[in-house]
Motif scaffolding. Sequence first.
Motif, mmCIF file in Angstrom:
data_model
loop_
_atom_site.group_PDB
_atom_site.id
_atom_site.type_symbol
_atom_site.label_atom_id
_atom_site.label_comp_id
_atom_site.label_asym_id
_atom_site.label_seq_id
_atom_site.Cartn_x
_atom_site.Cartn_y
_atom_site.Cartn_z
ATOM 1 N N GLY A 335 0.803 -1.215 0.000
ATOM 2 C CA GLY A 335 0.000 0.000 0.000
ATOM 3 C C GLY A 335 0.831 1.258 0.000
ATOM 4 N N ALA A 336 0.972 1.877 1.162
ATOM 5 C CA ALA A 336 1.701 3.134 1.285
ATOM 6 C C ALA A 336 2.937 2.938 2.148
ATOM 7 C CB ALA A 336 0.792 4.213 1.861
ATOM 8 N N LEU A 345 -5.737 5.709 4.383
ATOM 9 C CA LEU A 345 -6.237 5.355 3.060
ATOM 10 C C LEU A 345 -7.175 4.151 3.082
ATOM 11 C CD1 LEU A 345 -2.917 5.805 1.070
ATOM 12 C CD2 LEU A 345 -4.922 7.269 0.947
ATOM 13 N N GLY A 346 -7.468 3.630 4.249
ATOM 14 C CA GLY A 346 -8.398 2.511 4.330
ATOM 15 C C GLY A 346 -7.777 1.172 4.018
ATOM 16 N N PHE A 347 -6.476 1.039 4.222
ATOM 17 C CA PHE A 347 -5.787 -0.231 3.997
ATOM 18 C C PHE A 347 -4.972 -0.545 5.242
ATOM 19 C CE2 PHE A 347 -2.410 -2.778 1.670
ATOM 20 C CZ PHE A 347 -3.239 -3.858 1.430
ATOM 21 N N GLU A 374 2.817 2.543 -3.164
ATOM 22 C CA GLU A 374 2.685 3.837 -3.814
ATOM 23 C C GLU A 374 3.246 4.906 -2.897
ATOM 24 O OE1 GLU A 374 -1.455 4.252 -4.802
ATOM 25 O OE2 GLU A 374 -1.185 3.326 -6.770
ATOM 26 N N VAL A 375 4.105 5.756 -3.455
ATOM 27 C CA VAL A 375 4.627 6.912 -2.734
ATOM 28 C C VAL A 375 3.946 8.154 -3.288
ATOM 29 C CG1 VAL A 375 6.836 5.816 -2.231
ATOM 30 C CG2 VAL A 375 6.570 7.127 -4.339
ATOM 31 N N ARG A 410 13.260 -6.908 -3.243
ATOM 32 C CA ARG A 410 13.137 -5.842 -4.242
ATOM 33 C C ARG A 410 11.983 -4.930 -3.868
ATOM 34 N NH1 ARG A 410 14.282 -10.507 -7.315
ATOM 35 N NH2 ARG A 410 16.073 -10.291 -8.738
ATOM 36 N N ILE A 411 12.072 -3.680 -4.295
ATOM 37 C CA ILE A 411 11.005 -2.708 -4.063
ATOM 38 C C ILE A 411 10.526 -2.197 -5.412
ATOM 39 C CG2 ILE A 411 10.327 -0.570 -2.907
ATOM 40 C CD1 ILE A 411 11.223 -2.854 -1.031
ATOM 41 N N GLU A 412 9.204 -2.116 -5.564
ATOM 42 C CA GLU A 412 8.603 -1.560 -6.778
ATOM 43 C C GLU A 412 7.633 -0.467 -6.344
ATOM 44 O OE1 GLU A 412 5.608 -3.539 -9.745
ATOM 45 O OE2 GLU A 412 7.646 -4.163 -10.283
ATOM 46 N N ALA A 413 7.947 0.772 -6.682
ATOM 47 C CA ALA A 413 7.171 1.908 -6.191
ATOM 48 C C ALA A 413 6.514 2.665 -7.335
ATOM 49 C CB ALA A 413 8.071 2.853 -5.391
#
Length: 550
Positions: A335-336, A345-347, A374-375, A410-413
């Motif tokens: 999420g964030a 954000l409701g997550f 998501e950033v 790994r990070i995917e943003a």
Amino acid sequence: MAVVDIGPLLDRVTRPARYMGAEWNARPLPTEEASLKILLVDPDVYEVGMSRSLFHSLYQLLNSLPGVTCHRAFLPWPDMAMAMRESATPLWSLEGRQPALEFDLLLVLAPSELCLPSIIELLSLSGLPPLRQDRSGGPVVAVCAPAFLNPAPFSPLADMVLLGDPEAILPTLVISLQDVGLDPSRLKGMSGVFDCSLQGTARAVCADLLPSYPTRHIVAFVETVQDALVVELARGDGETPYAGGNYYWGPYRERSPSEIMESVSEALANTGYREVVLKGTHYGKLQELAHALRQSVGREVAIRTLQIPAQASWVEAATLLWAVPPRGSLNLWVGASSQRLRDALGFPLSDEEILAAAQSAFLGGWTSIRLQLEVGVPGEKPADVDAFLELIGNVKRAGRAIRGPKAHVRIEAAIFVPRPFTPFQWAPLPSLDEVAHQVGILRHGCRRKGIDLAVERPERWLVATAVARGDEEVAEAALHAWRLGARWDMRRDAFVWSSWEEAFRRASLEASTILAGRERGALPWQGIDAGIDEGHLWGKWVKAKSALGL
């Protein structure tokens, strides 16, 4: 219908099999027997378009309707586009190699806010002026945009925009076109159809149940992005600002495990695939489905999830699906960047849950996990990014403790895009410099911790935001960008910011205007009825704004 001679072009291009057709299960009704000829067009290269579950769903649906033949076309790779222009060869269908201009309806998918220049390129290669006002005759151009409900940026390009679930709209639309002819103005008031020439109102259509799964997938002759059977488990996520990167408008709907099992078994028999990809981030019955699929599908068939929430129970189900030691990366949606933002954000997903999910993955045999987030969320602060960096450091240490040096994180943003009919449609967004600063903190922190990072470019996010919340002026900017060379903006490595920067200048669109908050009652999609009460959304926005400190 005429036949396009593509033979002289094939020696000049890479991967010519992209353009030849004749694949297994591609058998539409002969053109001469059809009363309505539809060309289904994807604004990306063949390998990507053929990996979309929606593309296969629409192809099978349209070819099942009486009197309809549906062919396919994709955006040609730059070498083919150049060869086509040099030889004055128009875009053709893979089935029968027939010119796009000889079809009655061009049904163009819009899978992303970044596809506008690609759609313009497709229209140009078809022999059509990109702007609707410059066209006289030729096929009707309809944009199928299930991922968002703002038709304004497409209005100058298309004759109509389909709003909502296309499988619920197209059967009625096809019958009407067969009855009244190819005149969009005679379809006034049809649910799910926005007439671009009238700029009036329209009601989005949401199917109560998901459409039948297409069990006769076309089997490509070249390797595709997802060279497997892609199965859509669920669709829609209500008013959530985001849905794991797979945003799809509408209330949450899911397929039952029994329906999925039956469809997968039939599709495997019809295609010969030996890999299944399950798509649907928040599918609520994954554990039940995992047990059922592993009992009914042979161990020679690999089954994997495209993305799941970062919780241990989901990881256990995804691990069970493999039936053999898992390979590749497990994609976990977090999420964030911080628990504070996720709650707002409701997550509601805690750092402890994310760490426990990662530990479960490594204990289950995974050696590589990819955390996706998501950033750039409104109200995000450097401290939120720092909290995420601390979390991924803990995840990496846990992986090394369990799997040793084989453990890989790994990070995917992506960057947060506010979309219509969510509480964040009114949100003021951080500036381009502020987002770039947040991305820089993340990039530096990942580099320092030895963690691979793939992150969205802030400039590309700005373009996506302009389309998501923009009006007809965005189409003008997209046309300028196309003339300046923009073609493949959906591909991160092919995006050219200089083209869009100049295009925004020519269209008099300022970044500050694109990112500014929106006033209530003054939205480009104000005339669209999505079945959501604006007062309810506004109340959720006020609550989120307070939680985010805006």
